[in-house]
Design a protein around this motif. Structure first.
Motif, short mmCIF file in Angstrom:
data_model
loop_
_atom_site.label_atom_id
_atom_site.label_comp_id
_atom_site.label_asym_id
_atom_site.label_seq_id
_atom_site.Cartn_x
_atom_site.Cartn_y
_atom_site.Cartn_z
N GLU A 140 0.26 -8.16 -15.71
CA GLU A 140 0.76 -8.01 -14.71
C GLU A 140 -0.54 -8.47 -13.47
OE1 GLU A 140 1.82 -4.13 -13.55
OE2 GLU A 140 0.20 -3.40 -14.47
N ARG A 141 -0.06 -9.00 -12.25
CA ARG A 141 -1.08 -9.11 -11.20
C ARG A 141 -2.11 -7.92 -10.97
NH1 ARG A 141 2.42 -11.64 -6.92
NH2 ARG A 141 0.99 -10.31 -5.83
N ILE A 142 -3.22 -7.99 -10.68
CA ILE A 142 -4.06 -6.91 -10.39
C ILE A 142 -3.53 -6.02 -9.37
CG2 ILE A 142 -5.84 -8.17 -8.98
CD1 ILE A 142 -6.76 -5.70 -11.66
N ASP A 143 -3.23 -6.72 -8.25
CA ASP A 143 -2.66 -5.74 -7.12
C ASP A 143 -1.46 -5.11 -7.44
OD1 ASP A 143 -0.89 -8.39 -7.31
OD2 ASP A 143 -0.89 -8.35 -5.18
N GLU A 144 -0.55 -5.56 -8.48
CA GLU A 144 0.60 -4.84 -8.86
C GLU A 144 0.03 -3.76 -9.71
OE1 GLU A 144 2.66 -8.05 -10.87
OE2 GLU A 144 3.89 -8.52 -9.08
N SER A 145 -1.01 -3.89 -10.69
CA SER A 145 -1.59 -2.89 -11.39
C SER A 145 -2.19 -1.84 -10.68
CB SER A 145 -2.62 -3.55 -12.25
OG SER A 145 -3.23 -2.61 -13.17
#
Length: 58
Positions: A35-40
């Motif tokens: 997943e994208r780091i901001d989503e994580s």
């Protein structure tokens, strides 16, 4: 979270690392974590807040 050392080490923040390095890290993080780091980060923060709320209700 970031670590921003003083010169001569100038890559501890996205601004110091530059857009190419930031983009490469984002690709690495997405491939590694799925997943994208901001989503994580958003998911992790949400989980922490839920746990805190559960503890304060107890």
């Amino acid at each position: 979270m970031e670590y921003d050392p003083q010169p001569p080490f100038d890559a501890g923040s996205p601004e110091g690392a530059g857009p190419e390095v930031v983009a490469r890290f984002a690709q690495f993080a997405e491939a590694t974590f799925g997943e994208r780091i901001d989503e994580s980060i958003a998911r992790t923060v949400s989980q922490v807040l839920e746990r805190r709320a559960a503890l304060s209700d107890a």
